[in-house]
Scaffold this active site. Sequence first.
Site, PDB file in Angstrom:
ATOM      1  N   ARG A   1       2.786  -5.873   2.405  1.00  0.00           N
ATOM      2  CA  ARG A   1       1.727  -4.942   2.030  1.00  0.00           C
ATOM      3  C   ARG A   1       1.615  -3.878   3.111  1.00  0.00           C
ATOM      4  NH1 ARG A   1       2.267  -6.624  -2.257  1.00  0.00           N
ATOM      5  NH2 ARG A   1       0.787  -7.610  -3.687  1.00  0.00           N
TER       6      ARG A   1
ATOM      7  N   GLU B   1       0.142   4.565  -1.667  1.00  0.00           N
ATOM      8  CA  GLU B   1       1.379   4.660  -2.438  1.00  0.00           C
ATOM      9  C   GLU B   1       1.197   5.545  -3.663  1.00  0.00           C
ATOM     10  OE1 GLU B   1       2.940   0.775  -3.266  1.00  0.00           O
ATOM     11  OE2 GLU B   1       3.392   0.362  -1.171  1.00  0.00           O
TER      12      GLU B   1
ATOM     13  N   HIS C   1       8.743   0.901  -2.723  1.00  0.00           N
ATOM     14  CA  HIS C   1       8.203  -0.375  -3.222  1.00  0.00           C
ATOM     15  C   HIS C   1       9.172  -1.003  -4.230  1.00  0.00           C
ATOM     16  CE1 HIS C   1       4.140  -2.619  -3.650  1.00  0.00           C
ATOM     17  NE2 HIS C   1       5.152  -3.457  -3.818  1.00  0.00           N
TER      18      HIS C   1
END
Length: 613
Positions: free
Chosen positions: A301, A330, A349
């Site tokens: 994370r 993000e 990601h």
Amino acid sequence: MTSLRTVTVQNPSISLSSRARLPSAFSSSTNLRFSPAAAPHRRLITVAASNKSAVLVDERPGEAGIAASNKPTVLVAEKLGQAGIALLSKLANVVCEYNLSPEELCAKISLCDALIVRSGTKVTREVFEASKGRLKVVGRAGVGIDNVDLAAATEFGCLVVNAPTANTVAAAEHGIALLAAMARNVAQADASIKAGKWQRNKYVGVSLVGKTLAVMGFGKVGSEVARRAKGLGMHVVAHDPYAPADRARAIGVDLVSFEEALSTADFISLHMPLTPATSKVLNDETFAKMKKGVRIVNVARGGVIDEEALVRALDSGIVAQAALDVFTEEPPPTDSKLVQHERVTVTPHLGASTVEAQEGVAIEIAEAVVGALNGELAATAVNAPMVPAEVLTELKPFVELAEKLGRLAVQLVAGGSGVKTVKVSYASSRAPDDLDTRLLRAMITKGLIEPISSVFVNLVNADYTAKQRGLRITEERIILDGSPENPLESIQVQIANVESKFASALSDSGEIKVEGRVKDGVPYLSKVGSFEVDVSLEGSIILCRQVDQPGMIGKVGNALGEENVNVSFMTVGRIAPRKQAVMAIGVDEPPSKQALKRIGDIPAIEEFVFLKL
């Protein structure tokens, strides 16, 4: 007082009493019709209940509907693998509609019994309110559930399930890919050649063999990364208070303290969840403890790293390189200094982005949602089932007490100690069969595990979660003489076979021991180790062991007051006058390091610890 019985929690299966229930079977859907797709890029799919696979109805703006049916309706709001859609369609009418705005989702949700999302759709309180009680299960196709309002889900009687295992191998493989790519400057060299340059001397890398990798978080993904790193010839250490020692030994990994992991590692791979305890855990202070030239990988994370501090560490040379798949925001800003840094490798990601992982997640979440639609309990449930109001009303203050005692106890455990054996004692005047302690045990488990775990513990999954982490909890009922009007007089939590960062919390037999009770509906800490205290479990607590002498309360109070820390409660428990005493201080906000240092500098203070509730 006599000990009545001891119950050992070993079986993860849970049988709810008649006083607790899951949401009932879903009401049938009839004459459902969805509004036209709002944009040509939106893909609208309708699956009839009798179909075994998804059927594309329309990819263009237009009207699509679901024929009258006695089947529940599932709205899939983000792309899901075909295998999951097919599994859902055996039970339900399935509607796949992507890129819904918050307003569109709220407009459609009252027609749905279940909703499946990934990380991009926010399932807010407004969504649950708009469902008008019809929405009974939300499935998160992935691990993190930051985008789902759990409190609102529980309040509206909606079960939330996730898919925590299917992404494991994909995330571990991506972590190793970033590790190797970073060590050999693959991304930078690729960009250089494509820019027409040939810079062999500039991109000399470092070898992995013989280097020490610190795996921070030894759960499913972390242990798989460790296994693969061992295959590359690396020496692997790990930090995780709940990691089973036998699993670490089987892989050939040494479990160490947080500080030792930081100071000895050549490479650090992060696999911890984002919790209040881990938020920005890598910061200026922790970077300063690392070996100069350390390299960092993060596929967990983004928020576990203070990104501004990482830029400073890169510029100063403390951190030689970083490889990041996740970010605090993000997508990150296009002008991000961290993203643009020449010694940082980044990916958008991609940890779970393999064909196999996507299909696995689809099947896992579909199975969980189907189980919920059938009224089954799921080990992947992340919020509690509905409990009758009268039971919650009576147990509410004790539920809060139980969780806070668990949180206090685990924070008293020193660095690398692993929590394995916990004993819970309930003192009550009620008959043994008149008090079901499963909810209380679940909340103690929640307090012990959640601060450093991505798992959300509740009545549904508490025993399963404890067993998965090698945590053995025993319960003891102590019968008291008196009125059974109150369900409990006190709860005591003991952690055995660990070291304590606050020695006074140890009982005569060597266990960390905390005890609490409820007064006027408010949970209080009543005992720490052998010392009697009386402090409200609100805000946070500072515990100090001191020499019992005049003026100590004033000295500690002044130290906090001068640092603008507001004291809510203060109590002192002592062995005997002028001997040792423990002062428990309730504070409204976390004290600064300077405030804690001032307390430690008081000559009569022998030890102290700050505990965050």
